[in-house]
Design a protein around this motif. Sequence first.
Motif, PDB file in Angstrom:
ATOM      1  N   LEU A   6       0.903  -1.168   0.085  1.00  0.00           N
ATOM      2  CA  LEU A   6       0.009  -0.052   0.014  1.00  0.00           C
ATOM      3  C   LEU A   6       0.710   1.147  -0.070  1.00  0.00           C
ATOM      4  O   LEU A   6       1.569   1.382   0.921  1.00  0.00           O
ATOM      5  N   VAL A   7       0.648   1.866  -1.094  1.00  0.00           N
ATOM      6  CA  VAL A   7       1.267   3.355  -1.063  1.00  0.00           C
ATOM      7  C   VAL A   7       0.390   4.529  -0.587  1.00  0.00           C
ATOM      8  O   VAL A   7      -0.634   4.510  -1.123  1.00  0.00           O
ATOM      9  N   THR A   8       0.672   5.154   0.316  1.00  0.00           N
ATOM     10  CA  THR A   8      -0.145   6.196   1.013  1.00  0.00           C
ATOM     11  C   THR A   8       0.475   7.585   1.067  1.00  0.00           C
ATOM     12  O   THR A   8       1.639   7.613   1.491  1.00  0.00           O
ATOM     13  N   GLU A   9      -0.148   8.541   0.564  1.00  0.00           N
ATOM     14  CA  GLU A   9       0.374   9.853   0.770  1.00  0.00           C
ATOM     15  C   GLU A   9      -0.049  10.676   2.106  1.00  0.00           C
ATOM     16  O   GLU A   9      -1.328  10.712   2.132  1.00  0.00           O
ATOM     17  N   ILE A  10       0.825  11.636   2.798  1.00  0.00           N
ATOM     18  CA  ILE A  10       0.368  12.467   3.615  1.00  0.00           C
ATOM     19  C   ILE A  10       0.539  13.784   2.839  1.00  0.00           C
ATOM     20  O   ILE A  10       1.443  14.261   2.396  1.00  0.00           O
ATOM     21  N   MET A  11      -0.700  14.577   2.956  1.00  0.00           N
ATOM     22  CA  MET A  11      -0.501  15.924   2.438  1.00  0.00           C
ATOM     23  C   MET A  11      -0.695  16.843   3.649  1.00  0.00           C
ATOM     24  O   MET A  11      -1.013  16.705   4.701  1.00  0.00           O
ATOM     25  N   ARG A  12      -0.559  18.277   2.934  1.00  0.00           N
ATOM     26  CA  ARG A  12      -0.680  19.030   4.063  1.00  0.00           C
ATOM     27  C   ARG A  12      -1.519  19.358   4.941  1.00  0.00           C
ATOM     28  O   ARG A  12      -2.939  19.254   4.293  1.00  0.00           O
TER      29      ARG A  12
END
Length: 519
Positions: free
Chosen positions: A337-343
Amino acid sequence: MADPDREIWDGMLTHVRRHHPTLCRHWFSELEHAGIDDGSVYVRADSEVRRDYLRRDCVQAFVEAAQNETESLIGVRFLGPGEHAPVHAPGRDAGRDASRAHGPGAIVEPKPNEQPGHPEHADPAAAGLSASGSAEPGQDGPRGAESSLRMPPPLPTTRRPIRYSSSESASEASGTIYLNPDYVFDNFIIGEGNRWAYAASVAVAENPGRSYNPLFIHGDVGLGKTHLLQAICLRIMEARPGSVMHYISCDGFINDFMHAVQANEMEQFRHRFRDVDVLVIDDIHFLTSRERSQEEFFHTFNSLHGQQKQIILSSDAPPQQIPQLEKRLASRFQSGLVTEIMRPTFETRVAILFTKARLRGIELGQGVAEYVAERFETNIRELEGAITRLQIQATVENRPIDLPLAHEAFGEEPEEERPRPTIDAILDAVCRYYDVKRGDLLGKRRHQSISLPRQVGMFLAREHTRLSLEEIGAQFGGRDHTTVIHAVKSIKAKQTESNEFAGTVQKLTGQLIKASRRN
Ligand code: ADP
Ligand code: MG
């Protein structure tokens, strides 16, 4: 009758709170004063992670407090749960005399493997520590005093097979990571930008090797990647004390590898990285352009993955955008699982500020929190820095942390007075630039000639207004917040792919800011 040791301890805590407010955590009130003898005040924390925090960051502050309270050159030793002050140590007064003879700052936490007969000396790995002891926290006492000290007898420690610290061979500067007791899930504020990364982290922590493997968290600096990685480690340590876990920075991995090659210790290296239940590597994007370590990591990865052992990675970019990362590794990273944290949004930043302040045992007013959250938008680390600044200013001037103090601390015009483009201005600018009708922009058409300007509009709204994802979606024809997330991501990616496109976005941004200044 009053307990004089208790009084000393209470005085010490008051001293540390007053003079070192930024080090203090709310749980200091749960620290147990475990006696005074042998030239030391003994203080027990209820977890090893808290003990390590005290040893790493707080020795000097507590020694200063102890010496201030006792008016003698006494030291401080931090114990973990189940650790006890030496029973056969001389009494308190004798201890004080002894410490007087030993010179100032008479406290050093001896390295476990310097203590003869210490369990960690005999079997460092089994005691849950790196083999060399280089990663053992707690060596930060006033080192100058070390040689003049009589080392206290060994302390019994709990034996746990968790190697949560870092590189065995690397020096402290090169990759040693300590777990921070603040970085638990409970202290992680969930917002629109990190919801999925958080949920995935909890899932992995509860079921390592079984839910998402690998878990790959990426995002800009200061957005909580390390916090989540450590929260996973802390949860696993708590729930599965038998797990073998190795948590290391990418630099630590590379240094360890290079050391192993030079010293012909590959077998030990492989044992360290492959015979684990959970391998956590922070900032894996540093793996670029070091072919041999990439190769080694590839095999490490395959070995662990094949055994259903959990791999957790963080990076500042998604796998396919890490420069010079071999394709086969990038595709492995994408296989879980690739997951992004955003601002974080404004509301999330305010909530984070409250959490950080509470951890430090201080209360922030709503106005101060909002003021700070306005000023620091991109990086949560800056929010913490801001709290530190406020605390220091309040201490120095002996004033409460209020809005006037915040204004002075940051010494500038508050950012809330900075002009911001309205959503209307953004829609106008985008329509004009791309020569599209507003009705089309907000409508259902999905042709590229409309969808690109729409995405640019959403991106600009996200960057320059204080609207939440949901609110932006609503302004763009009642779209879902996930559409906005997708738009922001895609515009970000396009900007990195094409300078020309990045220039367009920049031009639009410039126009908007200029126009909002004029209004
Ligand atoms: P990164 O590893 O992404 O550069 P960190 O995990 O070091 O960022 O986070 C920087 C600081 O911001 C840490 O103090 C962390 O606790 C805090 N932080 C980041 N995200 C959150 C969040 N959602 N809730 C609470 N604190 C956060
Ligand atoms: Mg980090």
